[in-house]
Design a protein around this motif. Structure first.
Motif, PDB file in Angstrom:
ATOM      1  N   ARG A 133      55.285  54.886  29.495  1.00 54.53           N
ATOM      2  CA  ARG A 133      55.450  53.571  28.881  1.00 54.53           C
ATOM      3  C   ARG A 133      54.849  53.511  27.486  1.00 54.53           C
ATOM      4  N   PHE A 134      53.932  54.423  27.193  1.00 52.31           N
ATOM      5  CA  PHE A 134      53.257  54.410  25.897  1.00 52.31           C
ATOM      6  C   PHE A 134      53.843  55.461  24.947  1.00 52.31           C
ATOM      7  N   ILE A 135      53.771  56.729  25.325  1.00 47.85           N
ATOM      8  CA  ILE A 135      54.352  57.793  24.493  1.00 47.85           C
ATOM      9  C   ILE A 135      55.796  57.980  24.946  1.00 47.85           C
ATOM     10  N   VAL A 136      56.698  57.361  24.211  1.00 49.28           N
ATOM     11  CA  VAL A 136      58.094  57.261  24.629  1.00 49.28           C
ATOM     12  C   VAL A 136      58.963  58.244  23.848  1.00 49.28           C
ATOM     13  N   THR A 137      59.853  58.914  24.562  1.00 47.38           N
ATOM     14  CA  THR A 137      60.832  59.788  23.915  1.00 47.38           C
ATOM     15  C   THR A 137      62.002  58.957  23.405  1.00 47.38           C
ATOM     16  N   VAL A 138      62.319  59.119  22.131  1.00 47.62           N
ATOM     17  CA  VAL A 138      63.499  58.476  21.549  1.00 47.62           C
ATOM     18  C   VAL A 138      64.536  59.577  21.383  1.00 47.62           C
ATOM     19  N   MET A 195      46.124  63.751  17.985  1.00 44.55           N
ATOM     20  CA  MET A 195      47.459  63.226  18.263  1.00 44.55           C
ATOM     21  C   MET A 195      47.387  61.783  18.751  1.00 44.55           C
ATOM     22  N   LEU A 196      46.442  61.491  19.643  1.00 44.61           N
ATOM     23  CA  LEU A 196      46.300  60.127  20.148  1.00 44.61           C
ATOM     24  C   LEU A 196      45.964  59.172  19.007  1.00 44.61           C
ATOM     25  N   GLU A 197      45.028  59.549  18.150  1.00 34.66           N
ATOM     26  CA  GLU A 197      44.651  58.677  17.037  1.00 34.66           C
ATOM     27  C   GLU A 197      45.813  58.496  16.063  1.00 34.66           C
ATOM     28  N   PHE A 198      46.586  59.555  15.838  1.00 32.58           N
ATOM     29  CA  PHE A 198      47.748  59.444  14.957  1.00 32.58           C
ATOM     30  C   PHE A 198      48.741  58.429  15.515  1.00 32.58           C
ATOM     31  N   PHE A 199      49.008  58.508  16.815  1.00 32.55           N
ATOM     32  CA  PHE A 199      49.925  57.556  17.438  1.00 32.55           C
ATOM     33  C   PHE A 199      49.361  56.132  17.389  1.00 32.55           C
ATOM     34  N   LEU A 200      48.072  55.980  17.700  1.00 36.39           N
ATOM     35  CA  LEU A 200      47.473  54.645  17.725  1.00 36.39           C
ATOM     36  C   LEU A 200      47.455  54.007  16.339  1.00 36.39           C
ATOM     37  N   ARG A 201      47.302  54.835  15.299  1.00 37.09           N
ATOM     38  CA  ARG A 201      47.285  54.313  13.929  1.00 37.09           C
ATOM     39  C   ARG A 201      48.693  54.003  13.420  1.00 37.09           C
ATOM     40  N   ASN A 202      49.704  54.553  14.081  1.00 41.33           N
ATOM     41  CA  ASN A 202      51.087  54.375  13.627  1.00 41.33           C
ATOM     42  C   ASN A 202      51.982  53.959  14.794  1.00 41.33           C
TER      43      ASN A 202
END
Length: 231
Positions: free
Chosen positions: A213-218, A161-168
């Motif tokens: 601040r990093f994984i933000v809920t929209v 999950m972390l790598e998916f977020f960092l790549r996108n």
């Protein structure tokens, strides 16, 4: 000199192929649509051959798996099947004929684009082995997370999950999209697992998990990873 990766979409549903094209071009790819399998074989023999193929199985002129086999006679271009055929023997045959991945319809376009990026990274090699921002450092090669210089252990799905977020970064993903990208629809888990793992990651990387601040809920849409600009 070619600046953009060229993606060949082989799909006879015009609405779906256009949707895929729009999402790919939004992410900087050069996307080309065709609806015949034999045309795909011919495209791979041209000088400006595609860098990756998205290939439907049920095509008007021939079977996509047969098309893959023909392409593999002279090309190692990455091929991702996109199909509604869910039978295990069909999937296995497609991969045995040379397919690199198999994505079931219906799928989320954002997830398909992320899979395209991931496959091309394996072909081209990673752009960077490490990513560092603020108090966080992540080493892709070692799968190692450092927070304030301290090594933080990650479970497999947390790492994915972390790598998916960092790549996108900065891209909004619905919960269903994250679930499909990381667990796949054939998983025995449910989409509620996504929120559990997001909570786990926030506790590991956020200074204050209650105010991420990093994984933000929209709200009303999903989640996005806010990657700070380089210093």
């Amino acid at each position: 000199m070619k600046n953009k990766d060229r993606i060949l979409i082989v799909e006879d549903d015009p609405d779906l192929s256009e949707l895929i094209r729009l999402y790919l071009e939004r992410d900087g790819f050069d996307a080309v649509k065709i609806d015949r399998g034999l045309q795909a074989v011919a495209e791979c023999q041209k000088e400006n051959s595609p860098d990756l193929i998205l290939l439907d199985i049920m095509l008007p002129d021939c079977n996509g798996i047969e098309v893959c086999g023909r392409i593999r006679q002279h090309s190692n271009v990455p091929i991702v099947f996109i199909s509604s055929r869910q039978e295990a023997d069909v999937m296995i045959r497609g991969l045995e004929e040379g397919g690199d991945d198999y994505v079931l319809k219906p799928f989320h376009p954002n997830v398909l684009v992320a899979k395209v990026k991931a496959l091309l990274r394996r072909v081209h090699g990673p752009l960077t082995e490490q990513l560092e921002f603020e108090h966080i450092k992540y080493d892709y090669k070692k799968a190692e997370l450092l927070v304030n210089g301290e090594a933080i252990p990650l479970y497999t799905k947390e790492r994915q999950m972390l790598e998916f977020f960092l790549r996108n970064p900065h891209q909004i993903f619905h919960v269903e999209e994250l679930y499909q990208a990381i667990w796949g629809w054939d998983s025995l888990s449910d989409i509620g697992t996504v929120m559990v793992y997001i909570s786990h990651l926030r506790r590991k990387i956020e200074a204050d998990p209650s105010k991420p601040r990093f994984i933000v809920t929209v709200r009303g849409f999903g989640y996005k990873f806010v990657l700070p600009p380089p210093k």
